[in-house]
Design a protein around this motif. Structure first.
Motif, short mmCIF file in Angstrom:
data_model
loop_
_atom_site.label_atom_id
_atom_site.label_comp_id
_atom_site.label_asym_id
_atom_site.label_seq_id
_atom_site.Cartn_x
_atom_site.Cartn_y
_atom_site.Cartn_z
N GLY A 183 0.82 -1.21 0.00
CA GLY A 183 0.00 0.00 0.00
C GLY A 183 0.85 1.25 0.00
O GLY A 183 2.06 1.20 0.22
N SER A 184 0.27 2.36 -0.27
CA SER A 184 0.99 3.64 -0.30
C SER A 184 1.50 3.98 1.10
O SER A 184 0.88 3.64 2.10
N THR A 185 2.66 4.66 1.13
CA THR A 185 3.28 5.03 2.41
C THR A 185 2.44 6.09 3.11
O THR A 185 2.01 7.07 2.49
N GLY A 186 2.26 5.87 4.39
CA GLY A 186 1.49 6.84 5.16
C GLY A 186 2.27 8.10 5.43
O GLY A 186 3.48 8.17 5.17
N ALA A 187 1.63 9.09 5.93
CA ALA A 187 2.29 10.36 6.23
C ALA A 187 3.33 10.17 7.32
O ALA A 187 3.18 9.33 8.20
N THR A 188 4.42 10.93 7.24
CA THR A 188 5.50 10.85 8.22
C THR A 188 5.00 11.34 9.58
O THR A 188 4.36 12.39 9.67
N GLY A 189 5.31 10.56 10.59
CA GLY A 189 4.89 10.95 11.93
C GLY A 189 5.72 12.09 12.47
O GLY A 189 6.75 12.48 11.88
N ALA A 190 5.34 12.59 13.57
CA ALA A 190 6.07 13.70 14.20
C ALA A 190 7.46 13.24 14.62
O ALA A 190 7.67 12.07 14.96
N THR A 191 8.43 14.15 14.57
CA THR A 191 9.80 13.82 14.94
C THR A 191 9.86 13.47 16.42
O THR A 191 9.28 14.16 17.26
N GLY A 192 10.56 12.38 16.70
CA GLY A 192 10.69 11.95 18.08
C GLY A 192 11.63 12.84 18.87
O GLY A 192 12.29 13.72 18.32
N VAL A 193 11.72 12.59 20.14
CA VAL A 193 12.56 13.41 21.03
C VAL A 193 14.02 13.08 20.76
O VAL A 193 14.43 11.93 20.71
N THR A 194 14.83 14.08 20.51
CA THR A 194 16.26 13.90 20.31
C THR A 194 16.98 14.16 21.63
O THR A 194 16.36 14.47 22.64
N ASN A 195 18.31 14.05 21.57
CA ASN A 195 19.08 14.36 22.77
C ASN A 195 18.83 15.80 23.20
O ASN A 195 18.82 16.72 22.37
N LEU A 196 18.65 16.00 24.45
CA LEU A 196 18.36 17.33 24.98
C LEU A 196 19.59 17.92 25.63
O LEU A 196 20.40 17.22 26.22
N PRO A 253 27.01 14.83 36.03
CA PRO A 253 25.76 14.10 35.77
C PRO A 253 26.03 12.78 35.03
O PRO A 253 26.86 12.72 34.12
N THR A 254 25.30 11.75 35.41
CA THR A 254 25.46 10.45 34.73
C THR A 254 24.88 10.48 33.33
O THR A 254 25.18 9.60 32.51
N THR A 255 24.04 11.47 33.04
CA THR A 255 23.43 11.58 31.71
C THR A 255 24.26 12.44 30.76
O THR A 255 23.84 12.69 29.62
N LEU A 256 25.42 12.92 31.21
CA LEU A 256 26.25 13.79 30.36
C LEU A 256 26.86 12.96 29.22
O LEU A 256 27.53 11.95 29.45
N ASP A 257 26.62 13.40 27.98
CA ASP A 257 27.15 12.72 26.79
C ASP A 257 28.54 13.27 26.49
O ASP A 257 28.69 14.42 26.05
N THR A 258 29.56 12.45 26.74
CA THR A 258 30.94 12.92 26.56
C THR A 258 31.37 12.93 25.09
O THR A 258 32.51 13.30 24.79
N THR A 259 30.46 12.54 24.18
CA THR A 259 30.78 12.65 22.75
C THR A 259 30.32 13.99 22.19
O THR A 259 30.57 14.28 21.01
N GLN A 260 29.66 14.80 23.03
CA GLN A 260 29.15 16.11 22.60
C GLN A 260 29.89 17.22 23.35
O GLN A 260 30.50 16.99 24.38
N PRO A 261 29.82 18.46 22.82
CA PRO A 261 30.53 19.57 23.48
C PRO A 261 30.04 19.80 24.91
O PRO A 261 28.87 19.61 25.23
N VAL A 262 30.99 20.23 25.77
CA VAL A 262 30.69 20.61 27.15
C VAL A 262 31.25 22.03 27.34
O VAL A 262 32.42 22.27 27.07
N THR A 371 25.06 18.00 26.70
CA THR A 371 24.00 17.27 26.03
C THR A 371 23.71 15.98 26.80
O THR A 371 24.64 15.25 27.17
N LYS A 372 22.42 15.74 27.05
CA LYS A 372 22.03 14.52 27.76
C LYS A 372 22.04 13.32 26.81
O LYS A 372 21.70 13.44 25.64
#
Length: 375
Positions: A183-196, A253-262, A371-372
């Protein structure tokens, strides 16, 4: 002893004769040659006569053979004589017969086949031979096309309905049908939550220096009411003061992403000082530790993990009792925070490259933006 005079005279005559025979000269030369030969003969005679008294049996030693003379050059080849003309002789008579026959020559090539003669008349038919055995049956031919259906007869009256028979066993499940078209592709859903992004802060009451446990400056008249704004005085690098260095410690913080700028933000105030002007600049030193590690400047500890000098900031005076708020932005190395759970920051002023602002400024807050890690 035997006299050898006659023998000598014969020898001399022989010499004279040879000279006469082999000399190709004229008469005058011939005469001179004969005379010369006679003179030589007389001399030789005297010598020979003096030797005649020696015994005949005694023979002197044989003289050495003279060198062989060189061969004369070959004379030119004479011209070839003319070819003689011979006359062909008559043919001889045939020899007697009876000789053996020579071998047979090779067979010549076969000539082309002649044209076929006319066919003779057909002979009588012979008697019929016995019937041969029956051959194998051939393969069955294709079934012929079904004939057309005859017309339907008239429908008879419906009989009474009989009792329902028992339900038969369920037949085997048939093969699954082909998959239908997508069947035809449905409409794209809303963008999910990215890293905050997130931010932790350290206010003035969470900092300290070498001489106090709380903020050492309180501004009471900034808003014209009995409200307070607290901060730490940050003296010029040329002012020797124990309060020059302000420090703070924090939990990473344990949620600190060390692959992103600090990023560290330094929040400051300055007040109106008309007599002062110039730039301010900070030195930032940081350290990060994991559970069980040592901190300090003695081995096995390694002192500060990172030292950063901020860019200069030019001071601009506010009006009256107001304060001017300004910030410094410092990029931290996120890789140094990997695996660490405790952090420390020490801040003091350094002499700027330009004119140094010699009055204090006021440190009021520190914040760390990061970045979390997405969940």
């Amino acid at each position: 002893m035997i006299k050898k005079t006659p023998l000598i005279l014969s020898f001399l005559c022989t010499i004279a004769f040879n000279n006469i025979v082999y000399s190709q000269v004229n008469n005058d030369n011939l005469i001179a040659t004969v005379k010369k030969s006679l003179v030589l003969t007389e001399e030789k005679c005297r010598k020979m006569l003096s030797d005649c008294c020696n015994p005949c049996e005694k023979r002197g030693p044989r003289g050495k053979r003279g060198h062989r003379g060189r061969a004369g050059s070959t004379g030119p080849t004479g011209a070839t004589g003319a070819t003689g003309v011979g006359i062909t002789g008559t043919t001889g008579a045939t020899g007697p017969g009876g000789g053996a026959t020579g071998p047979t020559g090779a067979t010549g090539a076969i000539g082309s086949t002649g044209s076929t003669g006319a066919t003779g008349s057909t002979g009588n038919t012979g008697s019929t031979g016995a019937t041969g055995a029956t051959g194998n049956t051939g393969a069955t031919g294709l079934t012929g096309a079904t004939g057309s259906t005859g017309s339907t007869g008239a429908t008879g009256s419906t009989g009474s309905t009989g009792t329902t028979g028992a339900t038969g066993a369920t037949g085997a499940t048939g093969n699954t049908g082909a998959t239908g078209a997508t069947g035809s592709t449905g409409a794209t859903g809303a963008t999910g939550v990215t890293n905050l992004t997130d931010e932790l802060f350290i206010n003035a009451f969470m900092m300290t220096n070498a001489v106090g446990e709380t903020a050492d400056t309180i501004f009471l008249n900034t808003y014209g009411l009995q409200t307070t704004v607290n901060a730490w005085q940050m003296y010029s690098a040329g002012d020797s003061n124990d309060a020059n260095v302000v420090g703070a410690q924090f939990v990473i913080p344990t949620t600190l992403d060390t692959t992103q700028p600090v990023t560290l933000i330094i929040h400051c105030f300055n007040q109106l000082v008309p007599s002062a002007a110039g730039d301010v600049q900070f030195r930032v030193r940081t350290d990060y530790k994991a559970d069980g590690e040592e901190l300090g400047d003695l081995a096995p500890a390694t002192g500060y993990a990172q030292t950063i000098i901020t860019t200069p900031h030019t001071i601009s005076d506010p009006a009256g009792t107001n304060l001017r708020y300004f910030t410094f932005t410092v990029s931290l190395n996120p890789a140094l925070l990997t695996g660490a759970t405790w952090g420390f920051i020490a801040i003091d002023r350094v002499a700027p490259t330009g004119l140094d602002y010699f009055e204090p400024i006021y440190l009021t807050e520190l914040s760390i933006q990061y970045t979390k890690i997405g969940s």
